[in-house]
Design a protein around this motif. Structure first.
Motif, mmCIF file in Angstrom:
data_model
loop_
_atom_site.group_PDB
_atom_site.id
_atom_site.type_symbol
_atom_site.label_atom_id
_atom_site.label_comp_id
_atom_site.label_asym_id
_atom_site.label_seq_id
_atom_site.Cartn_x
_atom_site.Cartn_y
_atom_site.Cartn_z
ATOM 1 N N UNK A 77 -14.269 -10.574 -9.592
ATOM 2 C CA UNK A 77 -13.260 -9.738 -10.225
ATOM 3 C C UNK A 77 -12.223 -10.543 -10.998
ATOM 4 N N UNK A 109 -6.725 -2.224 -1.150
ATOM 5 C CA UNK A 109 -6.320 -0.820 -1.215
ATOM 6 C C UNK A 109 -7.530 0.079 -0.989
ATOM 7 N N UNK A 110 -7.244 1.322 -0.694
ATOM 8 C CA UNK A 110 -8.296 2.291 -0.427
ATOM 9 C C UNK A 110 -9.021 2.647 -1.733
ATOM 10 N N UNK A 111 -10.276 2.215 -1.841
ATOM 11 C CA UNK A 111 -11.039 2.491 -3.054
ATOM 12 C C UNK A 111 -12.204 3.432 -2.766
ATOM 13 N N UNK A 112 -12.066 4.244 -1.725
ATOM 14 C CA UNK A 112 -13.121 5.208 -1.415
ATOM 15 C C UNK A 112 -13.212 6.255 -2.530
ATOM 16 N N UNK A 114 -12.947 9.502 -3.862
ATOM 17 C CA UNK A 114 -12.231 10.690 -3.394
ATOM 18 C C UNK A 114 -12.938 11.992 -3.724
ATOM 19 N N UNK A 172 -19.169 0.572 4.347
ATOM 20 C CA UNK A 172 -19.689 0.587 2.989
ATOM 21 C C UNK A 172 -20.011 -0.839 2.520
ATOM 22 N N UNK B 119 -3.702 5.119 -10.021
ATOM 23 C CA UNK B 119 -3.296 5.131 -8.627
ATOM 24 C C UNK B 119 -4.467 5.071 -7.653
ATOM 25 N N UNK B 120 -5.651 5.607 -8.028
ATOM 26 C CA UNK B 120 -6.694 5.690 -6.997
ATOM 27 C C UNK B 120 -7.464 4.381 -6.828
ATOM 28 N N UNK B 121 -7.507 3.550 -7.872
ATOM 29 C CA UNK B 121 -8.184 2.241 -7.797
ATOM 30 C C UNK B 121 -9.666 2.354 -7.449
ATOM 31 N N UNK B 122 -10.216 3.568 -7.529
ATOM 32 C CA UNK B 122 -11.617 3.727 -7.175
ATOM 33 C C UNK B 122 -12.518 2.869 -8.032
ATOM 34 N N UNK B 124 -12.387 -0.034 -8.707
ATOM 35 C CA UNK B 124 -12.649 -1.347 -8.115
ATOM 36 C C UNK B 124 -13.917 -1.346 -7.282
ATOM 37 N N UNK B 125 -14.243 -0.199 -6.724
ATOM 38 C CA UNK B 125 -15.502 -0.149 -5.982
ATOM 39 C C UNK B 125 -16.684 0.059 -6.921
#
Lengths: 338, 290
Positions: A77, A109-112, A114, A172, B119-122, B124-125
């Motif tokens: 990254x 941070x939470x990267x699930x 949503x 995960x 804000x969600x940073x999703x 990154x996954x």
């Protein structure tokens, strides 16, 4: 005359194989890893490291020490400014897409996802990594079992507590069987119970032979979980050893905290440093004097005698073993959480 | 604290042994790419009623006001004379299809990306999936394009039902079936550009400064060819990709109205698609890899 600027001497180069487990292959190898961000801030400054198969390897350091940037470089990254890094034999800069096949990452941070449920998060992760839908669904269910989230399977991920979300992210990251599991501050912000739960899961993975690299600024976490700990500050490794080796390196076996009234504490520190045999150091701070002592037999009565004989009144006295915090203070003169 | 939050230590766990045999890169990339598409499709189907509602609202209201209400109250649009209103309806259908596709670029690509980067940073996954980061950007474009096609298709039943007048569409299939995916590609890549450049707190500016001018000056309500009396405007709107889409759909659907030459339409749309894809995909990579 302006005072001469003091430059901190370059820390001695640390052998990256120090205290490494014998006979195991290296799964992470980095040389001269450096990251200078635009604007000139050097977050990581020439790190050499080697992590061997099956190790839990920890970066311990304060916020801003360069831990996350280093993980970022190892996980494709962050682009290194210079240096070289390989994970599982894959050059992470030259072939990042390939490297992503062999790493599992739990970010800070939470990267699930949503938009999906708990189980779907795992199922689709499996599919990103090449699994067919049905095996992915079956494996997802097994993973949920492992991280004790089976009864939350059909919940939206937004409904999970912090500790549960973190465990789901661990499941995960491990689901596609990576060579190395990376965790960036995995228990920051978790309540103590969730933290212990996560430690247990990581220990189980460890028993299963999983290589793990984690960053933390909690010394207990580094101490209890890690086989080897690299102490990192200002983007450099200051020390590398097993937690026991690091603590032994302080040359101190007991820390005594003396809380006293009735006089100048700096003077008391001097008195104790001179008068108590085996005292390595005595520091004043926050109404207390902390002594670092070697071979401390019958120490506490002697301290009280000496202090009270000089007119101080000792209100509290406690002794403890040195911690990784002691090591950090020893190396940097600062506390971990400053 | 629930009991489920406290795992019992020492429970037997399948030892996660690392995989040694890996898919060949091309295979891994293809599987990951398709799985990311499958994810977007899965989420779309889960929220299908919402997607349909969000997609048809604008075409429905536009068609309702301009082609049902206006003729009924005698407030004619589309010029005088026999067939004027019918012709206007056909012109508007073409415009609304272009508009629906552009809106999908914003709604299906730009807005989710702003959120995932913000804000969600999703994101990154998503970018840790085993394929080159640029391909994750390309995948976003494909998703947006497919949603654009669905949105375009939904305009036809609306056009068949809502207008008070008859609608006569003369479909040139070859043009329609090439124009729709091309328009979808341009809209989705525009969405990627906007999604990677706009900060979450600036989304309202995105609507005021980009979406509104784009749509109001995109020859949705009138053919571009009729702008000749306002020559400066006719030239100025050529920077707007929606103009070529709506003109293209007019060429594909409407008889009796002049449209821009097809060569210009295709040429401009291909150029927009390539340039916007390049900017969007490299912008995406820059946002992801520091």
């Amino acid at each position: 005359m302006p005072e001469p600027t003091t430059t901190t001497a370059d820390p001695p180069r640390i052998d990256p194989t120090r205290a490494a487990p014998e006979g195991k292959a290296a799964v992470i190898r980095a040389t001269g890893l450096t990251k200078t961000y635009p604007g000139g801030v050097t977050a990581v400054d020439g790190i050499d490291m080697e992590v061997r198969e099956g190790e839990i390897y920890g970066f311990l350091g304060p916020n801003g020490a360069g831990k996350s940037t280093t993980i970022g470089m190892l996980t494709t990254r962050v682009l290194p400014t210079s240096g070289h890094a390989e994970v599982g034999g894959v050059d992470v800069v030259g072939n990042p897409a390939r490297a992503k096949q062999v790493i599992g990452v739990v970010p800070q941070s939470n990267t699930l996802d949503r938009a999906m449920t708990v189980a779907e998060n795992l199922e689709f992760h499996g599919r990103y990594f090449g699994m067919r839908a049905k095996p992915a669904r079956i494996l997802a269910a097994e993973m949920l079992e492992q991280v004790r989230l089976t009864d939350r399977a059909s919940m939206p991920v937004m409904a999970l507590s912090g500790g549960m979300a973190q465990r789901l992210m661990v499941a995960r990251a491990i689901m596609h069987r990576p060579r190395v599991l990376f965790l960036d501050e995995p228990t920051a912000g978790l309540d103590p119970q969730s933290r212990l739960a996560l430690w247990d899961i990581l220990r189980e993975f460890h028993v299963g032979g999983q290589t793990i690299l984690l960053t933390t600024h909690y010394m207990e976490e580094a101490d209890q979980l890690c086989d080897r700990v690299a102490i990192i500050d200002h983007g450099r490794f200051l020390a590398l050893d097993t937690p026991e080796g690091l603590k032994a390196s302080t040359g101190v076996d007991t820390l005594v905290k003396v809380t006293a009234e009735g006089g100048d504490l700096a003077r008391l520190a001097d008195l104790l440093r001179e008068g108590i045999e085996g005292t390595d150091d005595a520091k004043v701070g926050d109404g207390t004097v902390t002594l670092a002592v070697q071979k401390a037999k019958g120490l506490l009565p002697r301290i009280i005698d000496l202090a009270e004989g000089e007119g101080y009144s000792v209100t509290d006295l406690s002794s403890s073993e040195p911690t990784l915090e002691t090591v950090f203070i020893d190396l940097t003169g600062r506390e971990l959480r400053e | 604290m629930t009991t489920t939050d406290t795992p019992t230590p020492g429970t037997a766990v399948n030892a996660p042994t690392a995989r040694t045999e890996l898919d060949a890169p091309a295979v891994a990339y293809r599987k990951a790419f398709l799985a990311l598409l499958a994810r977007d499709l899965h989420v779309l189907l889960k929220n299908l009623p919402l997607f349909v509602l969000r997609t048809i609202m604008q075409p429905l209201l536009l068609m309702f006001v301009f082609t049902y209400v206006f003729p009924k109250i005698g407030q004619g649009v589309g010029g005088k004379g026999a067939g004027g209103e019918e012709l206007f309806t056909a012109v508007l259908v073409a415009g609304v299809i272009g508009l629906a596709i552009v809106f999908q670029g914003i709604q299906a690509v730009a807005l989710p990306l702003v959120q995932e980067f913000g804000y969600s940073k999703e994101i990154e996954d998503r970018v840790l999936a085993p394929l080159p980061t640029r391909l994750v950007g390309v995948q976003k474009i494909v998703t947006g394009m497919l949603q654009g096609l669905v949105a375009a298709a939904l305009v036809f039943p609306i056009a068949a039902v809502v207008p008070a007048t008859d609608v006569h569409l003369h479909i040139r299939w070859l043009v329609l079936l090439t124009m729709a995916p091309l328009a979808g590609w341009v809209a989705a890549s525009l969405g990627l550009v906007l999604g990677t450049k706009v900060a979450p707190q600036s989304v309202s500016y995105l609507f005021a400064l980009v979406v509104l001018p784009l749509t109001f000056l995109g020859s949705v309500y009138y053919p571009w060819t009729t702008l000749s009396p306002i020559r400066w405007l006719k030239l100025a709107v050529l920077v707007n990709p929606l103009v070529y889409m709506t003109e293209g759909f007019r060429a594909a659907l409407v008889q009796g109205v002049d449209h821009m030459a097809l060569g210009w339409i295709y040429g401009a749309l291909v150029l927009f698609a390539v340039v916007l894809t390049w900017i969007g995909v490299s912008g995406f990579e820059k946002r992801v890899v520091t």
